[in-house]
Design an enzyme around this catalytic site. Structure first.
Site, PDB file in Angstrom:
ATOM      1  N   LEU A  14      41.393  40.220  51.865  1.00  0.00           N
ATOM      2  CA  LEU A  14      42.059  41.527  51.810  1.00  0.00           C
ATOM      3  C   LEU A  14      42.482  42.046  53.173  1.00  0.00           C
ATOM      4  O   LEU A  14      41.742  41.927  54.139  1.00  0.00           O
ATOM      5  CB  LEU A  14      41.098  42.565  51.237  1.00  0.00           C
ATOM      6  CG  LEU A  14      40.921  42.659  49.743  1.00  0.00           C
ATOM      7  CD1 LEU A  14      40.403  44.028  49.377  1.00  0.00           C
ATOM      8  CD2 LEU A  14      42.209  42.386  49.011  1.00  0.00           C
ATOM      9  N   ARG A  74      40.260  49.239  36.947  1.00  0.00           N
ATOM     10  CA  ARG A  74      39.035  49.782  37.532  1.00  0.00           C
ATOM     11  C   ARG A  74      39.358  50.700  38.697  1.00  0.00           C
ATOM     12  O   ARG A  74      40.218  50.391  39.521  1.00  0.00           O
ATOM     13  CB  ARG A  74      38.165  48.632  38.035  1.00  0.00           C
ATOM     14  CG  ARG A  74      36.947  49.071  38.828  1.00  0.00           C
ATOM     15  CD  ARG A  74      36.129  47.893  39.298  1.00  0.00           C
ATOM     16  NE  ARG A  74      36.761  47.123  40.330  1.00  0.00           N
ATOM     17  CZ  ARG A  74      36.593  47.315  41.645  1.00  0.00           C
ATOM     18  NH1 ARG A  74      35.804  48.287  42.088  1.00  0.00           N
ATOM     19  NH2 ARG A  74      37.199  46.543  42.533  1.00  0.00           N
ATOM     20  N   HIS A 109      41.980  40.145  42.501  1.00  0.00           N
ATOM     21  CA  HIS A 109      40.879  40.882  43.128  1.00  0.00           C
ATOM     22  C   HIS A 109      39.686  41.102  42.203  1.00  0.00           C
ATOM     23  O   HIS A 109      38.542  40.998  42.634  1.00  0.00           O
ATOM     24  CB  HIS A 109      41.446  42.231  43.588  1.00  0.00           C
ATOM     25  CG  HIS A 109      40.520  43.044  44.413  1.00  0.00           C
ATOM     26  ND1 HIS A 109      39.896  42.543  45.541  1.00  0.00           N
ATOM     27  CD2 HIS A 109      40.107  44.330  44.291  1.00  0.00           C
ATOM     28  CE1 HIS A 109      39.142  43.483  46.068  1.00  0.00           C
ATOM     29  NE2 HIS A 109      39.239  44.569  45.330  1.00  0.00           N
ATOM     30  N   GLU A 146      44.181  48.778  52.912  1.00  0.00           N
ATOM     31  CA  GLU A 146      45.290  49.724  52.819  1.00  0.00           C
ATOM     32  C   GLU A 146      45.439  50.543  54.096  1.00  0.00           C
ATOM     33  O   GLU A 146      46.492  51.094  54.389  1.00  0.00           O
ATOM     34  CB  GLU A 146      45.047  50.679  51.637  1.00  0.00           C
ATOM     35  CG  GLU A 146      45.774  50.247  50.385  1.00  0.00           C
ATOM     36  CD  GLU A 146      45.162  50.810  49.113  1.00  0.00           C
ATOM     37  OE1 GLU A 146      44.836  49.992  48.241  1.00  0.00           O
ATOM     38  OE2 GLU A 146      45.019  52.031  48.997  1.00  0.00           O
ATOM     39  N   HIS A 155      45.319  43.054  44.138  1.00  0.00           N
ATOM     40  CA  HIS A 155      45.482  43.921  45.306  1.00  0.00           C
ATOM     41  C   HIS A 155      46.754  43.447  46.020  1.00  0.00           C
ATOM     42  O   HIS A 155      46.961  42.243  46.152  1.00  0.00           O
ATOM     43  CB  HIS A 155      44.252  43.779  46.209  1.00  0.00           C
ATOM     44  CG  HIS A 155      44.148  44.834  47.257  1.00  0.00           C
ATOM     45  ND1 HIS A 155      44.992  44.866  48.340  1.00  0.00           N
ATOM     46  CD2 HIS A 155      43.314  45.890  47.394  1.00  0.00           C
ATOM     47  CE1 HIS A 155      44.672  45.906  49.098  1.00  0.00           C
ATOM     48  NE2 HIS A 155      43.660  46.540  48.544  1.00  0.00           N
ATOM     49  N   PHE A 180      38.209  58.341  47.259  1.00  0.00           N
ATOM     50  CA  PHE A 180      38.805  57.054  46.904  1.00  0.00           C
ATOM     51  C   PHE A 180      39.813  57.293  45.799  1.00  0.00           C
ATOM     52  O   PHE A 180      39.700  58.270  45.042  1.00  0.00           O
ATOM     53  CB  PHE A 180      37.715  56.080  46.425  1.00  0.00           C
ATOM     54  CG  PHE A 180      37.726  54.757  47.144  1.00  0.00           C
ATOM     55  CD1 PHE A 180      37.521  54.682  48.512  1.00  0.00           C
ATOM     56  CD2 PHE A 180      37.933  53.566  46.444  1.00  0.00           C
ATOM     57  CE1 PHE A 180      37.523  53.463  49.170  1.00  0.00           C
ATOM     58  CE2 PHE A 180      37.935  52.343  47.098  1.00  0.00           C
ATOM     59  CZ  PHE A 180      37.727  52.285  48.462  1.00  0.00           C
TER      60      PHE A 180
HETATM   61  C1  LIG Z   1      36.855  42.261  49.421  1.00  0.00           C
HETATM   62  C2  LIG Z   1      36.251  43.021  48.277  1.00  0.00           C
HETATM   63  C3  LIG Z   1      35.890  44.336  48.446  1.00  0.00           C
HETATM   64  C4  LIG Z   1      35.345  45.066  47.377  1.00  0.00           C
HETATM   65  N1  LIG Z   1      34.963  46.367  47.593  1.00  0.00           N
HETATM   66  C5  LIG Z   1      34.409  47.066  46.579  1.00  0.00           C
HETATM   67  C6  LIG Z   1      33.974  48.424  46.779  1.00  0.00           C
HETATM   68  O1  LIG Z   1      34.089  48.980  47.877  1.00  0.00           O
HETATM   69  N2  LIG Z   1      33.408  49.087  45.735  1.00  0.00           N
HETATM   70  C7  LIG Z   1      33.251  48.517  44.517  1.00  0.00           C
HETATM   71  O2  LIG Z   1      32.735  49.177  43.621  1.00  0.00           O
HETATM   72  N3  LIG Z   1      33.641  47.230  44.294  1.00  0.00           N
HETATM   73  C8  LIG Z   1      34.199  46.493  45.291  1.00  0.00           C
HETATM   74  N4  LIG Z   1      34.584  45.195  45.064  1.00  0.00           N
HETATM   75  C9  LIG Z   1      34.228  44.556  43.792  1.00  0.00           C
HETATM   76  C10 LIG Z   1      32.735  44.198  43.776  1.00  0.00           C
HETATM   77  O3  LIG Z   1      32.349  43.723  45.045  1.00  0.00           O
HETATM   78  C11 LIG Z   1      32.379  43.123  42.734  1.00  0.00           C
HETATM   79  O4  LIG Z   1      32.958  43.447  41.514  1.00  0.00           O
HETATM   80  C12 LIG Z   1      30.861  43.048  42.536  1.00  0.00           C
HETATM   81  O5  LIG Z   1      30.222  42.834  43.770  1.00  0.00           O
HETATM   82  C13 LIG Z   1      30.434  41.961  41.555  1.00  0.00           C
HETATM   83  O6  LIG Z   1      29.027  41.918  41.526  1.00  0.00           O
HETATM   84  P1  LIG Z   1      28.212  41.010  40.497  1.00  0.00           P
HETATM   85  O7  LIG Z   1      26.772  41.329  40.676  1.00  0.00           O
HETATM   86  O8  LIG Z   1      28.809  41.129  39.148  1.00  0.00           O
HETATM   87  O9  LIG Z   1      28.522  39.534  40.999  1.00  0.00           O
HETATM   88  P2  LIG Z   1      28.310  38.852  42.446  1.00  0.00           P
HETATM   89  O10 LIG Z   1      27.875  39.770  43.491  1.00  0.00           O
HETATM   90  O11 LIG Z   1      29.478  38.018  42.727  1.00  0.00           O
HETATM   91  O12 LIG Z   1      27.190  37.835  42.160  1.00  0.00           O
HETATM   92  C14 LIG Z   1      27.425  36.687  41.387  1.00  0.00           C
HETATM   93  C15 LIG Z   1      26.195  35.833  41.498  1.00  0.00           C
HETATM   94  O13 LIG Z   1      26.269  34.819  40.511  1.00  0.00           O
HETATM   95  C16 LIG Z   1      25.930  33.571  41.080  1.00  0.00           C
HETATM   96  N5  LIG Z   1      26.527  32.545  40.249  1.00  0.00           N
HETATM   97  C17 LIG Z   1      27.808  32.429  39.839  1.00  0.00           C
HETATM   98  N6  LIG Z   1      27.929  31.364  39.044  1.00  0.00           N
HETATM   99  C18 LIG Z   1      26.703  30.803  38.946  1.00  0.00           C
HETATM  100  C19 LIG Z   1      26.181  29.668  38.269  1.00  0.00           C
HETATM  101  N7  LIG Z   1      26.936  28.870  37.525  1.00  0.00           N
HETATM  102  N8  LIG Z   1      24.863  29.372  38.403  1.00  0.00           N
HETATM  103  C20 LIG Z   1      24.073  30.137  39.180  1.00  0.00           C
HETATM  104  N9  LIG Z   1      24.504  31.225  39.829  1.00  0.00           N
HETATM  105  C21 LIG Z   1      25.802  31.545  39.710  1.00  0.00           C
HETATM  106  C22 LIG Z   1      26.425  33.666  42.496  1.00  0.00           C
HETATM  107  O14 LIG Z   1      25.769  32.723  43.311  1.00  0.00           O
HETATM  108  C23 LIG Z   1      26.033  35.110  42.829  1.00  0.00           C
HETATM  109  O15 LIG Z   1      24.688  35.154  43.191  1.00  0.00           O
HETATM  110  C24 LIG Z   1      35.154  44.456  46.123  1.00  0.00           C
HETATM  111  C25 LIG Z   1      35.525  43.123  45.949  1.00  0.00           C
HETATM  112  C26 LIG Z   1      36.073  42.411  47.002  1.00  0.00           C
HETATM  113  C27 LIG Z   1      36.493  40.997  46.781  1.00  0.00           C
END
Ligand SMILES: Cc1cc2nc3c(=O)[nH]c(=O)nc-3n(C[C@H](O)[C@H](O)[C@H](O)COP(=O)(O)OP(=O)(O)OC[C@H]3O[C@@H](n4cnc5c(N)ncnc54)[C@H](O)[C@@H]3O)c2cc1C
Length: 612
Positions: free
Chosen positions: A255, A416, A380, A258, A241, A126
Site C-alpha cells: 500500500l 468494509r 486489499h 492515501e 485499494h 477514518f
Molecule cells: C496494509 C494493510 C493495512 C491494514 N490496516 C487496517 C487497519 O488499520 N484497520 C483495520 O481494521 N484493518 C486493517 N487491515 C485489514 C486487517 O489487517 C486484516 O483484515 C486482519 O488483520 C485479518 O486478521 P485475521 O486474524 O483474520 O487474519 P491474519 O492476521 O492474517 O491471520 C491469519 C493467520 O492464519 C494463519 N494461516 C493461514 N492459513 C493457514 C493454514 N493453512 N494453516 C495454518 N495457519 C494458517 C496465518 O499464519 C496467520 O497466523 C489492513 C490490511 C492491510 C493489508
C-alpha cells in the site's frame, strides 16, 4: 517417496484447535483456554508474524473518548451504511456493542494505545466513521494488538504449533473430528484430533497478482471449509485499494497510503496528464477543484478552495486508473504514476511520510523523494467468507466448525469501513472461542478420525512430490494471479467473468498435474503447489458470485449492471460444494429486526443521546 502409513504420522490431540494466529485466532484461543478447553493454536508462520501486524490505521470502537456523543448505535449505523445494508444485522449489532469492551480488555492486557491529553485511549477519524473512533498506536496498531494478545496468550496454557500448515478438515459423519497438516520445515505430516476447529486464517488476496496481502493469504480457511461442506457467503465483495505499488516486483501490491495524495501527490498517465480531473463523478463534483490552480490553493491551505481531484473515495480512483490503462495511457507495468517527488521538498516528504520513504527505499531502492511511484489498484480485503451463525460463529452447515476474522463473512456487507476489521477480530474471536467451548461441552459422544479420509489427504499432499513430471507450481500460481487480475478486477463484466471461469477450468487441470521436485523437507515448491487448491476455490467462488450478482454495490462493480438494484439488496449469494462442482445460489435475506432497522435508518440527532 510413497506416502507414510497413518500409524507413522504424528498425532496431536486437543479439545479445540484454532487454525490461524492473527488477531482473530489469538483472541479465540485465549477464550477457549479461559473456558477450560485444551487448546492448540496452529499457524503457518512464526507466532507474532500474522498479517494483522500490517494493520496501520486503527481499531474502531465507540469508546466515546474523543467524541462523547459517539455510541454503539452510531457505530452500527455507520457500519450498515458502509456495507450498503448487506451486512448481517446481528453481527453488526454485536460488533458495535462489544467492540469497546474488547478494546478496553486489550488495554488491561498491556496494549499501549496512544492517549488523549487526559489519559484515555485516543481515537482518530477514518472514512465512513461519523466520529473519531479508531483506537490506534501511531501507524502500527496491528503490531501492538498482536503483541498484547500474544503476550497474554502465552500464559494461558495454549499449545502453539508454529510453521505448521493445515491442509484439510477431518470429519466424522459430517461433524468436525480434527485437521490434517504438515510442518513446513521438515515436511512431516500431522494429524490433529479435535472436537472443534476454529478457522481464523484470513483472506485470499494472493489469488490476484497485485495485492496488499501477505504470502499467508492463500484462502486456506475458505478452501478447507468449502471442501468440508461449509457455505461461503457474498464472496463477490473484494475490496481494492487504489494505490498499491506495482513496480518493482519486490514491493508489488504494498500500500501507498492515501496520505501521499493528501500531501500533494498527483496521479499522472504516460503522457504526463493529471487525469483525475476527467473522472470526478457528479456527486463529488461540487466539492472537487476543477482546475490545477484551485487544487494548488487547497493544498496551500486556502479553505475557500475545493479538494484536489485525487482525493475522492477509493473505488473512484481505482476505476480511473483502470480506465487509463485500458485506453493505453497506463504506466509501463499497467498502472499510473504517483508523483510526490516533484511536488514537495525531500525533507518534507521524509518528515510527513517516514514509513513510506523508509519502506520503499529499503525494499526496492525506490527513492520517493526523487522519482514517481508506479501504482495501481491492489486487492486489499475480503468482505465475503465462511457463512456462520452470528452469536456462536459456528458454520451454518458443519457442526464443530467455527470461523472468525477475515475468513468469515457477513459482518462487513458489501464494503468494509477502515478500522472495522481489527475490532471484528476481537469481538468475533471472543465469540468463536465461547461458541466452540460451549459446543464441545455439549457433545455427548466424541468424534473419531476416519482412516479413509486421512489416506486421501496423504495421497493428495504427496502426489505432488511423487509425480515423475508435471507443471511448475510457481508458473501455475502466476497464471492464476494474472487471470484474476485481468478478468476479475475492480470493474467486472459478464464477458470477462465468463472468460475467467473458462481460464480457471484450464488452470485447474494444470494444477492437478503440478510437480515439485525434491523431498518434502524445506521445499517451497511443494508449499506453493499445496496452496493451489484453496487459491482455486477462492478464485472460483469470487468469480461465480460476481457473475451472479447483477448490480453494482459497495466493492462489487459491474460495468454491465451499473448502480444498486433494490431487489439485490435483499439477496445474499451463497457458494457451496455440490455433487458436480461448485454451486452458487441466491438466498433471500431475513427481514431485519425492527429495532435495528430503526437505528440504521435513524437520523444522527436521534442517536446522539448516549449509549442507552
Ligand atoms: C496494509 C494493510 C493495512 C491494514 N490496516 C487496517 C487497519 O488499520 N484497520 C483495520 O481494521 N484493518 C486493517 N487491515 C485489514 C486487517 O489487517 C486484516 O483484515 C486482519 O488483520 C485479518 O486478521 P485475521 O486474524 O483474520 O487474519 P491474519 O492476521 O492474517 O491471520 C491469519 C493467520 O492464519 C494463519 N494461516 C493461514 N492459513 C493457514 C493454514 N493453512 N494453516 C495454518 N495457519 C494458517 C496465518 O499464519 C496467520 O497466523 C489492513 C490490511 C492491510 C493489508
Amino acid at each position: 517417496m510413497a506416502g507414510p502409513e497413518i500409524s507413522e504420522i504424528q498425532t496431536i490431540q486437543h479439545d479445540i484447535i484454532v487454525i490461524g494466529a492473527g488477531g482473530a485466532g489469538l483472541r479465540a484461543a485465549i477464550e477457549c483456554a479461559a473456558r477450560g478447553m485444551n487448546t492448540g493454536l496452529v499457524c503457518k508462520s512464526l507466532l507474532g508474524k500474522a498479517h494483522t501486524v500490517m494493520a496501520e490505521g486503527g481499531c474502531a470502537a465507540a469508546l466515546g473518548n474523543v467524541a462523547p456523543k459517539d455510541n454503539w448505535k452510531i457505530h452500527f449505523r455507520d457500519t450498515m451504511r458502509g456495507g450498503k445494508f448487506l451486512n448481517n444485522w446481528r453481527m453488526a449489532e454485536l460488533h458495535a456493542q462489544q467492540a469497546p469492551d474488547r478494546v478496553r480488555e486489550l488495554e488491561e492486557w498491556g496494549a499501549v494505545f496512544d492517549r488523549t491529553p487526559d489519559g484515555l485511549i485516543s481515537q482518530r477519524n477514518f472514512g465512513g466513521h461519523r466520529y473519531p473512533r479508531l483506537a490506534h498506536v501511531g501507524d502500527r496498531t496491528g503490531l501492538e494488538m498482536i503483541r498484547a494478545l500474544q503476550d497474554h496468550a502465552i500464559h494461558q496454557n495454549i499449545d502453539v504449533h508454529m510453521e505448521c500448515t493445515a491442509l484439510d478438515l477431518l470429519l466424522d459423519r459430517g461433524r468436525i473430528a480434527g485437521a490434517f497438516a504438515y510442518w513446513r520445515e521438515s515436511g512431516r505430516l500431522i494429524l490433529f484430533k479435535a472436537k472443534a476447529v476454529i478457522l481464523a486464517t484470513g483472506g485470499g488476496g494472493r489469488a490476484w497478482k497485485i495485492t496488499s496481502n501477505s504470502w499467508e493469504y492463500t484462502g486456506d480457511g475458505l478452501g478447507m471449509a468449502y471442501e468440508a461442506g461449509a457455505e461461503l457467503i457474498d464472496m463477490e465483495f473484494t475490496q481494492f485499494h487504489p494505490t498499491g505499488m506495482i513496480w518493482p516486483p519486490s514491493v508489488r501490491g504494498i500500500l501507498v497510503t492515501e496520505g501521499v495524495r493528501g500531501d500533494g501527490g498527483v496521479l499522472l498517465n504516460n503522457k504526463g496528464e493529471r487525469f483525475m480531473f476527467n473522472y470526478i463523478p457528479e456527486r463529488f463534483a461540487p466539492e472537487t477543484a476543477d482546475s490545477v490552480e484551485e487544487a494548488e490553493r487547497w493544498l496551500a491551505g486556502d479553505t475557500s478552495a475545493r479538494r484536489p481531484p485525487e482525493l475522492p473515495t477509493r473505488d473512484v480512483v481505482a476505476r480511473a486508473i483502470t480506465k487509463e490503462v485500458e485506453e493505453g495511457r497506463g504506466s509501463p507495468h499497467g498502472g499510473a504514476f504517483l508523483d510526490i517527488a516533484s511536488r514537495r521538498p525531500a525533507e518534507i516528504i521524509k518528515k510527513k511520510l517516514p514509513s513510506m520513504y523508509h519502506q520503499f527505499m529499503e525494499l526496492a531502492s525506490v527513492d520517493i523523494t526523487k522519482e514517481p511511484m508506479e501504482v495501481g489498484p491492489t486487492l486489499h480485503y475480503f468482505m465475503g467468507g465462511i457463512r456462520i451463525d452470528a452469536d456462536t460463529q459456528q458454520s451454518t452447515t458443519v457442526p464443530g466448525l467455527f470461523a472468525a476474522g477475515e475468513c468469515s463473512g457477513g459482518m462487513q456487507g458489501a464494503n468494509r469501513l477502515g478500522g472495522n476489521s481489527l475490532s471484528d477480530l476481537l469481538v468475533f474471536g471472543y465469540l468463536a472461542g465461547a461458541g466452540a467451548a460451549d459446543y464441545v461441552r455439549g457433545l455427548s459422544s466424541y468424534p473419531e478420525i476416519d482412516p479413509d479420509q486421512v489416506r486421501q489427504c496423504i495421497q493428495r499432499a504427496t502426489d505432488v512430490l511423487n509425480r515423475v513430471e508435471g507443471k511448475n507450481p510457481y508458473l501455475v500460481v502466476e497464471d492464476l494471479q494474472e487471470t484474476m487480475n485481468r478478468y476479475v478486477n475492480i470493474v467486472r463484466t459478464e464477458e470477462e467473468l465468463t472468460t475467467a471461469l473458462k481460464e480457471l477450468e484450464r488452470i485447474k487441470k494444470d494444477a492437478a498435474t503440478v510437480k515439485s521436485p525434491g523431498a518434502a523437507q524445506y521445499n517451497p515448491g511443494w508449499h506453493e503447489a499445496l496452496s493451489l487448491r484453496p487459491l482455486l476455490v477462492t478464485a472460483e467462488a469470487v468469480t461465480r458470485a460476481a457473475l451472479v450478482r447483477q448490480e453494482s454495490r459497495g466493492a462489487h462493480t459491474r460495468f454491465d449492471y451499473p448502480g444498486e438494484r433494490e431487489e439485490w439488496g435483499k439477496l445474499n449469494v451463497i457458494v457451496r460444494k455440490g455433487a458436480r462442482g461448485m454451486e452458487v445460489e441466491t438466498e433471500q435475506r431475513p427481514e431485519p429486526p425492527k429495532e435495528l432497522a430503526a437505528i440504521a435508518y435513524a437520523t444522527l440527532e436521534d442517536l446522539e443521546g448516549g449509549n442507552g
